[in-house]
Write a protein that holds these residues in place. Structure first.
Motif, PDB file in Angstrom:
ATOM      1  N   MET A 111       0.894  -1.232   0.281  1.00 34.19           N
ATOM      2  CA  MET A 111      -0.478  -0.202   0.384  1.00 34.19           C
ATOM      3  C   MET A 111       1.244   1.614   0.139  1.00 34.19           C
ATOM      4  O   MET A 111       1.949   1.126   1.510  1.00 34.19           O
ATOM      5  N   ILE A 112       0.878   2.174  -0.945  1.00 35.18           N
ATOM      6  CA  ILE A 112       1.190   3.208  -1.380  1.00 35.18           C
ATOM      7  C   ILE A 112       0.284   4.385  -0.551  1.00 35.18           C
ATOM      8  O   ILE A 112      -0.097   4.764   0.299  1.00 35.18           O
ATOM      9  N   PRO A 113       0.853   5.010   1.235  1.00 37.59           N
ATOM     10  CA  PRO A 113       0.298   5.670   1.966  1.00 37.59           C
ATOM     11  C   PRO A 113      -0.044   6.979   1.524  1.00 37.59           C
ATOM     12  O   PRO A 113       1.385   7.578   1.014  1.00 37.59           O
ATOM     13  N   LYS A 114      -1.071   7.880   1.263  1.00 38.16           N
ATOM     14  CA  LYS A 114      -0.770   8.556   0.900  1.00 38.16           C
ATOM     15  C   LYS A 114      -1.828   9.859   2.045  1.00 38.16           C
ATOM     16  O   LYS A 114      -2.306   8.886   3.260  1.00 38.16           O
ATOM     17  N   ASN A 115      -1.619  11.031   1.873  1.00 41.15           N
ATOM     18  CA  ASN A 115      -2.177  11.932   3.215  1.00 41.15           C
ATOM     19  C   ASN A 115      -2.668  13.313   3.157  1.00 41.15           C
ATOM     20  O   ASN A 115      -2.526  14.279   1.229  1.00 41.15           O
ATOM     21  N   SER A 116      -4.260  14.147   3.216  1.00 43.11           N
ATOM     22  CA  SER A 116      -5.145  14.644   3.111  1.00 43.11           C
ATOM     23  C   SER A 116      -4.627  16.024   3.119  1.00 43.11           C
ATOM     24  O   SER A 116      -5.141  16.524   3.331  1.00 43.11           O
ATOM     25  N   ASN A 117      -3.494  15.640   4.349  1.00 40.44           N
ATOM     26  CA  ASN A 117      -3.564  16.566   5.359  1.00 40.44           C
ATOM     27  C   ASN A 117      -2.777  17.973   3.975  1.00 40.44           C
ATOM     28  O   ASN A 117      -1.601  17.828   3.721  1.00 40.44           O
ATOM     29  N   THR A 118      -3.516  19.561   4.052  1.00 37.85           N
ATOM     30  CA  THR A 118      -2.936  19.895   2.723  1.00 37.85           C
ATOM     31  C   THR A 118      -1.475  20.945   4.031  1.00 37.85           C
ATOM     32  O   THR A 118      -0.796  21.314   2.547  1.00 37.85           O
ATOM     33  N   MET A 119      -1.511  20.627   5.007  1.00 39.80           N
ATOM     34  CA  MET A 119      -0.190  21.682   4.918  1.00 39.80           C
ATOM     35  C   MET A 119       1.067  21.061   4.431  1.00 39.80           C
ATOM     36  O   MET A 119       2.957  21.461   4.834  1.00 39.80           O
ATOM     37  N   TYR A 120       0.739  19.526   4.206  1.00 39.08           N
ATOM     38  CA  TYR A 120       2.524  19.136   3.440  1.00 39.08           C
ATOM     39  C   TYR A 120       1.987  19.176   1.754  1.00 39.08           C
ATOM     40  O   TYR A 120       1.253  19.298   1.131  1.00 39.08           O
ATOM     41  N   ASP A 121       3.371  18.845   1.781  1.00 44.47           N
ATOM     42  CA  ASP A 121       3.728  18.695  -0.424  1.00 44.47           C
ATOM     43  C   ASP A 121       2.092  18.173  -0.403  1.00 44.47           C
ATOM     44  O   ASP A 121       2.085  17.186  -0.390  1.00 44.47           O
ATOM     45  N   ALA A 122       1.602  18.506  -1.634  1.00 40.11           N
ATOM     46  CA  ALA A 122       0.769  17.895  -2.249  1.00 40.11           C
ATOM     47  C   ALA A 122       1.350  16.311  -3.406  1.00 40.11           C
ATOM     48  O   ALA A 122       0.322  15.785  -3.407  1.00 40.11           O
ATOM     49  N   THR A 123       2.368  16.144  -3.512  1.00 39.10           N
ATOM     50  CA  THR A 123       2.738  14.755  -3.735  1.00 39.10           C
ATOM     51  C   THR A 123       2.374  14.081  -2.812  1.00 39.10           C
ATOM     52  O   THR A 123       2.449  12.652  -3.314  1.00 39.10           O
ATOM     53  N   TYR A 124       1.981  13.883  -1.572  1.00 35.95           N
ATOM     54  CA  TYR A 124       2.125  13.085  -1.047  1.00 35.95           C
ATOM     55  C   TYR A 124       0.603  12.724  -0.962  1.00 35.95           C
ATOM     56  O   TYR A 124      -0.110  11.647   0.001  1.00 35.95           O
ATOM     57  N   SER A 125      -0.458  13.631  -1.451  1.00 41.64           N
ATOM     58  CA  SER A 125      -1.519  13.468  -1.927  1.00 41.64           C
ATOM     59  C   SER A 125      -2.209  12.263  -2.952  1.00 41.64           C
ATOM     60  O   SER A 125      -0.810  11.713  -4.265  1.00 41.64           O
ATOM     61  N   ASN A 126      -3.028  11.624  -3.430  1.00 45.13           N
ATOM     62  CA  ASN A 126      -3.772  10.726  -3.970  1.00 45.13           C
ATOM     63  C   ASN A 126      -4.256  11.334  -5.322  1.00 45.13           C
ATOM     64  O   ASN A 126      -5.609  12.466  -4.694  1.00 45.13           O
ATOM     65  N   LYS A 127      -4.270  11.294  -6.654  1.00 45.26           N
ATOM     66  CA  LYS A 127      -4.245  12.648  -7.511  1.00 45.26           C
ATOM     67  C   LYS A 127      -5.370  12.166  -8.302  1.00 45.26           C
ATOM     68  O   LYS A 127      -6.263  12.295  -8.843  1.00 45.26           O
ATOM     69  N   TRP A 128      -6.187  10.243  -7.745  1.00 43.39           N
ATOM     70  CA  TRP A 128      -6.610   9.600  -8.740  1.00 43.39           C
ATOM     71  C   TRP A 128      -8.306  10.625  -8.612  1.00 43.39           C
ATOM     72  O   TRP A 128      -8.764  10.454 -10.003  1.00 43.39           O
ATOM     73  N   GLU A 129      -8.897  10.860  -7.570  1.00 41.07           N
ATOM     74  CA  GLU A 129     -10.135  11.748  -8.060  1.00 41.07           C
ATOM     75  C   GLU A 129     -10.026  13.120  -8.900  1.00 41.07           C
ATOM     76  O   GLU A 129     -10.734  13.077  -9.730  1.00 41.07           O
ATOM     77  N   LYS A 130      -9.117  13.495  -8.512  1.00 32.29           N
ATOM     78  CA  LYS A 130      -8.866  14.726 -10.044  1.00 32.29           C
ATOM     79  C   LYS A 130      -8.458  13.825 -10.995  1.00 32.29           C
ATOM     80  O   LYS A 130      -9.709  15.056 -11.964  1.00 32.29           O
ATOM     81  N   TYR A 131      -7.935  12.937 -11.194  1.00 33.83           N
ATOM     82  CA  TYR A 131      -8.210  13.035 -12.851  1.00 33.83           C
ATOM     83  C   TYR A 131      -9.395  11.728 -13.851  1.00 33.83           C
ATOM     84  O   TYR A 131      -9.819  12.322 -14.609  1.00 33.83           O
ATOM     85  N   ILE A 132     -10.296  11.150 -12.594  1.00 31.15           N
ATOM     86  CA  ILE A 132     -11.671  10.780 -13.060  1.00 31.15           C
ATOM     87  C   ILE A 132     -12.762  11.428 -12.752  1.00 31.15           C
ATOM     88  O   ILE A 132     -13.564  11.094 -13.874  1.00 31.15           O
ATOM     89  N   ARG A 133     -13.151  12.377 -11.869  1.00 30.22           N
ATOM     90  CA  ARG A 133     -13.833  12.501 -11.713  1.00 30.22           C
ATOM     91  C   ARG A 133     -14.051  14.061 -12.992  1.00 30.22           C
ATOM     92  O   ARG A 133     -13.653  15.287 -13.368  1.00 30.22           O
ATOM     93  N   PRO A 134     -15.222  14.271 -14.230  1.00 30.31           N
ATOM     94  CA  PRO A 134     -15.701  15.050 -15.200  1.00 30.31           C
ATOM     95  C   PRO A 134     -15.836  15.981 -14.571  1.00 30.31           C
ATOM     96  O   PRO A 134     -16.940  16.502 -13.726  1.00 30.31           O
ATOM     97  N   GLN A 135     -16.216  16.832 -15.299  1.00 32.74           N
ATOM     98  CA  GLN A 135     -16.688  18.142 -14.914  1.00 32.74           C
ATOM     99  C   GLN A 135     -17.125  18.408 -14.380  1.00 32.74           C
ATOM    100  O   GLN A 135     -18.183  19.615 -13.528  1.00 32.74           O
ATOM    101  N   ALA A 136     -19.084  18.071 -14.324  1.00 38.02           N
ATOM    102  CA  ALA A 136     -19.968  18.157 -14.253  1.00 38.02           C
ATOM    103  C   ALA A 136     -20.046  17.061 -12.725  1.00 38.02           C
ATOM    104  O   ALA A 136     -21.087  17.712 -12.173  1.00 38.02           O
ATOM    105  N   ILE A 137     -19.265  16.226 -12.427  1.00 40.81           N
ATOM    106  CA  ILE A 137     -19.601  16.385 -11.391  1.00 40.81           C
ATOM    107  C   ILE A 137     -18.988  17.026 -10.122  1.00 40.81           C
ATOM    108  O   ILE A 137     -18.475  17.872  -8.573  1.00 40.81           O
ATOM    109  N   THR A 138     -16.959  17.368 -10.652  1.00 43.84           N
ATOM    110  CA  THR A 138     -16.085  18.430  -9.962  1.00 43.84           C
ATOM    111  C   THR A 138     -16.612  19.942 -10.025  1.00 43.84           C
ATOM    112  O   THR A 138     -16.109  20.875  -9.129  1.00 43.84           O
ATOM    113  N   SER A 139     -17.136  20.739 -11.113  1.00 43.47           N
ATOM    114  CA  SER A 139     -17.626  22.108 -12.034  1.00 43.47           C
ATOM    115  C   SER A 139     -16.014  22.998 -11.763  1.00 43.47           C
ATOM    116  O   SER A 139     -15.888  23.447 -11.425  1.00 43.47           O
TER     117      SER A 139
END
Length: 748
Positions: free
Chosen positions: A328-356
């Motif tokens: 498992m590759i641990p990911k962190n949602s705390n924005t005080m840390y570098d964004a590279t520790y976050s999982n960007k999958w939701e950014k890639y897969i969500r269409p604009q109608a869902i995310t605006s």
């Protein structure tokens, strides 16, 4: 904080760069701008922090299942000649956002290839342009500098471990470092073939003027497996809640299974077709050993229905054991840390109608939509058990957790998704929320929503803390099934494939729909098929295509020799079987041809010379609508369609499908090929220029294993003693004599 141990390690690493705190710092005659080894390795927290910097270096930017890290180049957007996931049937060119088709692989038959210049930095094991005298310098952020860092770390552990007497602590830290080293070497060997192997033993320590030769593949494989085996002896099968996500002994044994499987496959094993192959036997033994260890530790116990299968990707809180996650590759949602520790999958897969927000998700090619089994596990056959127009009917339960389509409600929201095209003026519009004519390009009647995390709020997609499952228990079962297939044991192969399908709730009739494959080749194909479905969009497919030579089957494929009337495109059927090929009848390799190769044996079609097909739902495409907005947004039949959710029962889903089809038919929506319906620029792998209209994927035989970069290999750099990879040219041309003497595919 999503992952406590990972956060602590990163913060600890930063502390190493700061001035130490001491009341007597003025009296102490010492530079406190940095810590020395004696400071670090007498304090377990500091030693842990240093390993955190190594962990960050090799996995820090692994921010989604399809976007890799800096050094582990498995699916990186910027390496391997472009986004490697675009080199499979899973995703078309142009995705994710900002990516474009890589012209190095287009069907432009006159494209020149200079040895290695299609491969983005970093080059091979070091940065070639700075290696004027010795390729083993440690000046760049690539393979050997990272290996050097890890080896130094291991040496320091052994030197200072007596200052903090806890053998278990030091052994586990050392085991994680050895694991990381072996993983780096695995990815290097898969991409580049044999490399020098530097471990911490005296015989492997290079001198300053080292000229280590490229090792044979077999030797590299044995070294990698020995490292993973040593790591397994030092690591626990599971960690406590504070350390969940670290490498384990089960993960190390599972990685040996992955390594052995790759080594037994045709790309490295010229004896792959021999059921008595010692490499297949070694792969089987490794898989069974890893399975036993995993079972004893409690892995593989969580997935017993399709909802559990879906939830394994997101439903486990920080510090809790996920039985499906071997790595498992641990990911962190705390924005005080570098964004590279976050999982960007939701950014890639969500269409604009869902995310605006800007984005159109991952439209699924027709090849993937038509791939998944039916509800009873049998394969879809148009006109028999499958209607492509009603592609969503009676499919494998995994289909509904992998793809979203019109009428679906996005997990974690109340928004209903619609995917169809209409005309406005002389342009087209699409209903996924992307604006303008460009929004209708490269689209599909379905998009990917596998691994979507309903707990990630809209607007927070950039900083999702969803952990990434790099190695699942299911992959281990599939590895074992494939080994049984290659050795001709149909009963055990079907048993393991059945376990995969039993977990997701497919009916047990006729071996869970698998049937009774008639021979070894049919068994192997059944295993590769199940991997395509079970591991879809998890970053594994391109490796399977490489190791089984699924682009052209080992028969050769060269567009240069099959050009059409001097134009910038070629005849793919004529190109197949031409040019350099790995299986050439030499050194124990078979002599494959267009009519006899791995693809023909397995009953598969070639991927080279094809393109991704985008099928769309179209609404009255011949008639421009009076307004730019969706002309059916207030349609009564559309409003009557219930929100189609992932966890619906079959009865609820079918009732919703009835309403969806009523909307479809009452408004004369039509399923169409996007290129045929709207023109070439709307196709998944197409455009308006002559060459783009004729875009065809053109992977060639010499791409399976990359070469030494020409800047490194050039004689003027002083590295003439290096062996170039077989099949690669030193001249800036596509034809003529192939150069290179290093052979990576060998017979036993």
């Amino acid at each position: 904080m999503k992952r406590k141990w990972f956060t602590i390690l990163i913060l600890g690493t930063c502390l190493l760069l700061n001035t130490a705190c001491s009341d007597q710092f003025l009296e102490e005659k010492r530079d406190y701008s940095v810590f020395g080894p004696e400071d670090i390795f007498k304090d377990p927290n500091q030693a842990n922090a240093v390993f955190g910097s190594i962990y960050k270096k090799i996995l820090g930017k692994y921010n989604s299942p399809l976007c890799g890290s800096d050094i582990l180049m498995r699916q990186d957007q910027d390496n391997m000649g472009g986004a490697n996931y675009m080199l499979t049937e899973e995703l078309a060119s142009g995705y994710p956002i900002g990516m474009t088709g890589n012209n190095k692989y287009k069907g432009v038959h006159h494209k020149t290839t200079k040895a290695g210049n299609h491969l983005g930095n970093p080059h091979y094991w070091n940065y070639g342009k700075n290696s004027t005298g010795n390729y083993n310098n440690f000046s760049k952020d690539v393979l050997f500098p990272s290996i050097y860092l890890i080896n130094c770390f291991i040496d320091e552990i052994e030197r200072y471990r007596t200052q903090y007497l806890d053998d278990t602590f030091w052994d586990r830290l050392k085991g994680q470092a050895i694991f990381a080293r072996a993983w780096l070497y695995l990815d290097a060997v898969r991409l580049f073939g044999g490399v020098p192997y530097y471990s911490t033993s005296l015989e492997d320590t290079p001198s300053v003027d080292d000229r280590s030769p490229r090792m044979p593949i077999d030797s590299c494989i044995e070294k990698i497996c020995a490292d993973f085996q040593q790591a397994a002896s030092l690591l626990p099968p599971k960690w406590d809640s504070e350390n969940m996500g670290r490498f384990t002994s089960v993960a190390a044994l599972a990685m040996i299974s992955r390594v052995r499987l790759y080594a037994a496959s045709p790309v490295f094993n010229a004896s792959w077709d021999n059921p008595q192959s010692r490499r297949w036997k070694a792969a089987l033994d490794a898989g069974l050993a890893a399975e036993q260890a995993a079972n004893e530790a409690g892995y593989g116990t969580s997935v017993n229905d399709i909802n559990a299968w879906d939830q394994m990707f997101y439903a486990y809180a920080a510090g809790s054991f996920n039985p499906e996650a071997i790595i498992m590759i641990p990911k962190n949602s705390n924005t005080m840390y570098d964004a590279t520790y976050s999982n960007k999958w939701e950014k890639y897969i969500r269409p604009q109608a869902i995310t605006s927000a800007s984005g159109s998700g991952f439209p699924a090619p027709k090849q993937m939509i038509d791939l998944f089994p039916m509800k009873d596990g049998t394969r879809p056959v148009a006109g028999q058990n499958y209607d492509p127009l009603k592609f969503y009917r009676d499919r494998d339960p995994r289909f509904y957790r992998t793809f979203a389509f019109s009428g679906c409600e996005w997990p974690g929201t109340t928004k209903q998704l619609w995917l169809y095209v209409y005309k406005y003026g002389n342009e087209y519009r699409y209903t996924d929320g992307t604006p303008g004519d460009a929004g209708a390009q490269k689209k599909s009647k379905a998009i990917v929503w596998k691994m979507s995390d309903p707990t990630v709020a809209v607007g927070s997609e950039d900083y999702a803390g969803t952990d990434i499952l790099e190695y699942r228990y299911a992959e281990l079962l599939l590895n074992i099934a494939e080994c049984y297939a290659a050795t001709g044991n149909s009963g055990k192969c079907i048993e393991y494939l059945s376990r995969i399908r039993q977990r997701v709730g497919i009916n047990s009739a006729n071996n869970y729909g698998i049937g009774n494959p008639s021979n070894k080749y049919a068994l192997i194909e059944a295993c590769l098929y199940e991997r395509r479905v079970e591991l879809a969009y998890e970053g594994k497919r391109s490796w399977d295509m490489r190791r089984w030579l699924l682009y052209e089957g080992g028969a050769g494929f060269d567009p240069v020799l099959a050009g059409v009337d001097g134009k910038n495109y070629y005849n793919p059927e004529n190109a197949w079987g031409l040019g350099w090929k790995l299986y050439d009848g030499q050194a124990g390799r078979a002599n494959y041809s267009k009519t006899n190769n791995i693809l023909t044996m397995l009953g598969l079609n070639r991927f080279s010379g094809t393109k991704h097909v985008g099928e769309i739902w179209g609404y009255d495409l011949s008639t421009p609508q009076p307004t730019e907005s969706d002309p059916l947004q207030n349609n009564a039949a559309k409003l009557a369609v219930p929100h189609i959710k992932k966890n619906m029962t079959d009865a609820e889903r079918n009732a919703a499908f009835d309403k969806l089809e009523a909307f479809y038919t009452s408004n004369s929506l039509v399923t169409q090929n996007a290129i045929n319906a709207m023109g070439p620029k709307y196709g998944m792998d197409s455009g308006t220029s002559d060459s783009d209209k004729n875009w065809l994927f053109s992977w060639r035989g010499w791409y399976y294993v990359y070469p030494l970069h020409y800047d490194l290999y050039d004689a003027s750099k002083g590295n003439t003693w290096l062996e170039q990879t077989v099949g690669w040219m030193v001249a800036n041309a596509n034809d003529g004599e192939q150069d290179g003497t290093y052979v990576y595919c060998t017979a036993e």
